[in-house]
Design an enzyme around this catalytic site. Structure first.
Site, PDB file in Angstrom:
ATOM      1  N   ASP A  83     -65.306  10.370  -2.153  1.00  6.93           N
ATOM      2  CA  ASP A  83     -64.228  11.326  -2.412  1.00  6.93           C
ATOM      3  C   ASP A  83     -63.068  10.590  -3.104  1.00  6.93           C
ATOM      4  O   ASP A  83     -62.688   9.487  -2.679  1.00  6.93           O
ATOM      5  CB  ASP A  83     -63.782  11.883  -1.047  1.00  6.93           C
ATOM      6  CG  ASP A  83     -62.940  13.134  -1.156  1.00  6.93           C
ATOM      7  OD1 ASP A  83     -63.013  13.820  -2.190  1.00  6.93           O
ATOM      8  OD2 ASP A  83     -62.219  13.442  -0.182  1.00  6.93           O
ATOM      9  N   ASP A 105     -61.438  10.498  -9.787  1.00  4.38           N
ATOM     10  CA  ASP A 105     -60.277  11.373  -9.892  1.00  4.38           C
ATOM     11  C   ASP A 105     -59.298  10.786 -10.898  1.00  4.38           C
ATOM     12  O   ASP A 105     -58.391  10.039 -10.543  1.00  4.38           O
ATOM     13  CB  ASP A 105     -59.611  11.559  -8.524  1.00  4.38           C
ATOM     14  CG  ASP A 105     -58.399  12.494  -8.618  1.00  4.38           C
ATOM     15  OD1 ASP A 105     -58.085  12.953  -9.731  1.00  4.38           O
ATOM     16  OD2 ASP A 105     -57.770  12.756  -7.584  1.00  4.38           O
ATOM     17  N   GLU A 142     -62.066  15.533 -11.959  1.00  7.20           N
ATOM     18  CA  GLU A 142     -61.033  16.508 -11.572  1.00  7.20           C
ATOM     19  C   GLU A 142     -60.129  16.800 -12.757  1.00  7.20           C
ATOM     20  O   GLU A 142     -59.672  15.891 -13.444  1.00  7.20           O
ATOM     21  CB  GLU A 142     -60.195  15.981 -10.402  1.00  7.20           C
ATOM     22  CG  GLU A 142     -59.023  16.913 -10.076  1.00  7.20           C
ATOM     23  CD  GLU A 142     -58.405  16.695  -8.710  1.00  7.20           C
ATOM     24  OE1 GLU A 142     -59.136  16.321  -7.773  1.00  7.20           O
ATOM     25  OE2 GLU A 142     -57.186  16.896  -8.583  1.00  7.20           O
ATOM     26  N   HIS A 232     -61.346  21.668  -3.750  1.00  5.94           N
ATOM     27  CA  HIS A 232     -60.761  20.715  -2.795  1.00  5.94           C
ATOM     28  C   HIS A 232     -59.753  21.465  -1.916  1.00  5.94           C
ATOM     29  O   HIS A 232     -59.420  22.614  -2.194  1.00  5.94           O
ATOM     30  CB  HIS A 232     -60.043  19.597  -3.550  1.00  5.94           C
ATOM     31  CG  HIS A 232     -60.973  18.545  -4.053  1.00  5.94           C
ATOM     32  ND1 HIS A 232     -60.934  17.249  -3.631  1.00  5.94           N
ATOM     33  CD2 HIS A 232     -61.995  18.612  -4.936  1.00  5.94           C
ATOM     34  CE1 HIS A 232     -61.877  16.554  -4.232  1.00  5.94           C
ATOM     35  NE2 HIS A 232     -62.533  17.353  -5.041  1.00  5.94           N
ATOM     36  N   SER A 234     -59.912  22.785   0.991  1.00  5.66           N
ATOM     37  CA  SER A 234     -60.450  24.088   1.397  1.00  5.66           C
ATOM     38  C   SER A 234     -60.517  24.291   2.903  1.00  5.66           C
ATOM     39  O   SER A 234     -61.319  25.100   3.380  1.00  5.66           O
ATOM     40  CB  SER A 234     -61.842  24.280   0.791  1.00  5.66           C
ATOM     41  OG  SER A 234     -61.722  24.366  -0.602  1.00  5.66           O
ATOM     42  N   SER A 235     -59.706  23.547   3.633  1.00  4.60           N
ATOM     43  CA  SER A 235     -59.659  23.834   5.070  1.00  4.60           C
ATOM     44  C   SER A 235     -58.969  25.169   5.296  1.00  4.60           C
ATOM     45  O   SER A 235     -58.047  25.545   4.561  1.00  4.60           O
ATOM     46  CB  SER A 235     -58.916  22.718   5.817  1.00  4.60           C
ATOM     47  OG  SER A 235     -59.834  21.668   6.092  1.00  4.60           O
ATOM     48  N   ASN A 275     -64.701  21.308  -0.228  1.00  2.00           N
ATOM     49  CA  ASN A 275     -64.278  20.108   0.518  1.00  2.00           C
ATOM     50  C   ASN A 275     -63.476  20.451   1.768  1.00  2.00           C
ATOM     51  O   ASN A 275     -62.460  21.156   1.680  1.00  2.00           O
ATOM     52  CB  ASN A 275     -63.404  19.236  -0.385  1.00  2.00           C
ATOM     53  CG  ASN A 275     -64.210  18.466  -1.404  1.00  2.00           C
ATOM     54  OD1 ASN A 275     -65.369  18.757  -1.645  1.00  2.00           O
ATOM     55  ND2 ASN A 275     -63.587  17.466  -1.998  1.00  2.00           N
ATOM     56  N   ILE A 276     -63.921  19.899   2.882  1.00  8.11           N
ATOM     57  CA  ILE A 276     -63.262  20.183   4.164  1.00  8.11           C
ATOM     58  C   ILE A 276     -63.090  18.894   4.968  1.00  8.11           C
ATOM     59  O   ILE A 276     -64.074  18.218   5.284  1.00  8.11           O
ATOM     60  CB  ILE A 276     -64.089  21.212   4.979  1.00  8.11           C
ATOM     61  CG1 ILE A 276     -64.139  22.545   4.221  1.00  8.11           C
ATOM     62  CG2 ILE A 276     -63.501  21.385   6.387  1.00  8.11           C
ATOM     63  CD1 ILE A 276     -65.034  23.585   4.849  1.00  8.11           C
TER      64      ILE A 276
HETATM   65  P1  13P Z   1     -58.586  19.679   3.397  1.00  2.02           P
HETATM   66  O1  13P Z   1     -57.450  18.763   3.706  1.00  2.02           O
HETATM   67  O2  13P Z   1     -58.136  21.075   3.106  1.00  2.02           O
HETATM   68  O3  13P Z   1     -59.627  19.655   4.464  1.00  2.02           O
HETATM   69  O4  13P Z   1     -59.272  19.162   2.053  1.00  2.02           O
HETATM   70  C1  13P Z   1     -60.086  18.027   2.046  1.00  2.02           C
HETATM   71  C2  13P Z   1     -60.446  17.604   0.668  1.00  2.02           C
HETATM   72  O5  13P Z   1     -60.286  18.313  -0.300  1.00  2.02           O
HETATM   73  C3  13P Z   1     -61.011  16.245   0.513  1.00  2.02           C
HETATM   74  O6  13P Z   1     -61.202  15.905  -0.819  1.00  2.02           O
END
Ligand code: 13P
Length: 345
Positions: A83, A105, A142, A232, A234-235, A275-276
């Protein structure tokens, strides 16, 4: 089963119209939680490790824990993805270390804080593409900077995030530029900026279209139909976990995440990787706080960690099911990375 490439898993997701959560990993309990949820739902898995994860756990520990996960769940296709690589050399180290996918990135400079020029982004991402594709490893780029359309700020999270105030131009990926970027870099997957940001503090209210630009996904997808889009930040920042944390001594201010139904809308419009990280952290923290507050004589950390693992597992299961990846693992016939490398020639 050996590790598989991100390209292979996302090609399958695109062909069958579903999305795959990419969960951040840092320690044993998170990896076990994700793998157990994937086993239960028969989902393909994307485990992703940031530079922060490597400095927390150590590269060798991360690598061996992921290899253990693959050995313990031989029927599941697993991608090990880096990541937010800040430089081509970080990506190169990850490829050497056995990652089957890397993110370059280049939206930010080497310090992971300063917004970069478009030409810089193209150049570093193209270089990583050449290096990675030669050995069948996938590449995510990105375009646009992650950050809030409410405040124009990204904030720093896990060592990454643009500094200062950003204009809407920088915070929203431009579809025409996305086409040019993909043509010049050859990326397999493209992280897009649509108003999401890393961490727990994404929105000061339930997001609406002006601060979460889900509509833009369809435009970008139309411009780059063969490149897999990545969301990204996406929590969903579940309110119920915030309540548990607050009830047991935590202090988290009012905040909102990306609703699961908005992510599902995004998947319908072309998002394949979601991504979470934060949701797992919130669930684990809530579960540990609750456990320790309720069991005041307990001193065995395994008990609190088990509660944390179960909470994370429940959350991962919900995401696998909501995004449509549940049931897909047996339908993916793993291809070795050498076979993937041949495809790029
Ligand atoms: P969150 O912080 O929303 O979980 O996103 C994580 C993320 O995008 C890692 O690249």
């Amino acid at each position: 089963m050996a590790l598989v490439s991100l390209r292979q898993v996302l090609d399958h997701a695109a062909e069958h119209d579903y999305g795959v959560p990419a969960f951040n990993i840092n320690n044993l309990e998170q990896i076990q939680a994700i793998m157990e949820a994937a086993e239960e739902t028969q989902s393909p898995v994307i485990l992703q490790a940031s530079a922060g994860a490597r400095s927390y756990a150590g590269e060798a520990y991360l690598r061996h824990m992921v290899l253990a996960a693959v050995e313990a769940h031989p029927q599941l296709p697993v991608v090990l993805h880096q990541d937010h690589g800040a430089t081509p050399s970080v990506c190169q180290q990850s490829i050497r270390s056995g990652f089957s996918s890397v993110m370059m990135d280049g939206s930010l400079r080497e310090d992971a804080r300063t917004p970069a020029s478009y030409e810089y982004n193209v150049e570093v991402t193209r270089r990583v593409g050449e290096m990675a594709h030669a050995v069948g490893v996938s590449v995510e780029g990105e375009l646009g900077c992650l950050g809030s359309l409410e405040t124009g700020e990204a904030g720093e999270e896990d060592g990454v995030g643009a500094e200062g105030k950003l204009s809407h131009d920088m915070l929203l990926t431009d579809p025409a530029q996305a086409r040019d970027f993909v043509e010049r870099t050859g990326v397999d997957a493209l992280a897009i900026a649509i108003g999401t940001s890393h961490g727990a503090y994404k929105f000061t209210r339930q997001p609406t279209g002006d601060i979460l630009a889900i509509g833009r996904i369809a435009e970008i997808h139309a411009a780059v139909p063969d490149t897999h889009l990545v969301m990204h930040g996406s929590s969903s920042v579940p309110q119920e976990w915030l309540a548990v944390i607050r009830e047991h001594g935590g202090e988290i201010k009012e905040t909102y995440g990306v609703p699961v139904e908005e992510i599902v809308r995004g998947i319908r419009q072309g998002v394949r990787k979601v991504n979470i990280d934060t949701d797992i952290r919130l669930a684990m923290t809530g579960a540990m706080r609750r456990f320790l507050a309720g069991q005041r004589t307990e001193f065995d950390p395994r008990k609190a960690l088990l509660a944390a693992k179960q909470a994370a597992r429940g959350l991962c299961k919900l995401r696998f099911e909501a995004f449509g990846s549940a049931g897909q693992a047996p339908r993916i016939k793993p291809l070795p990375l050498e076979a993937m490398a041949r495809r790029y020639h």
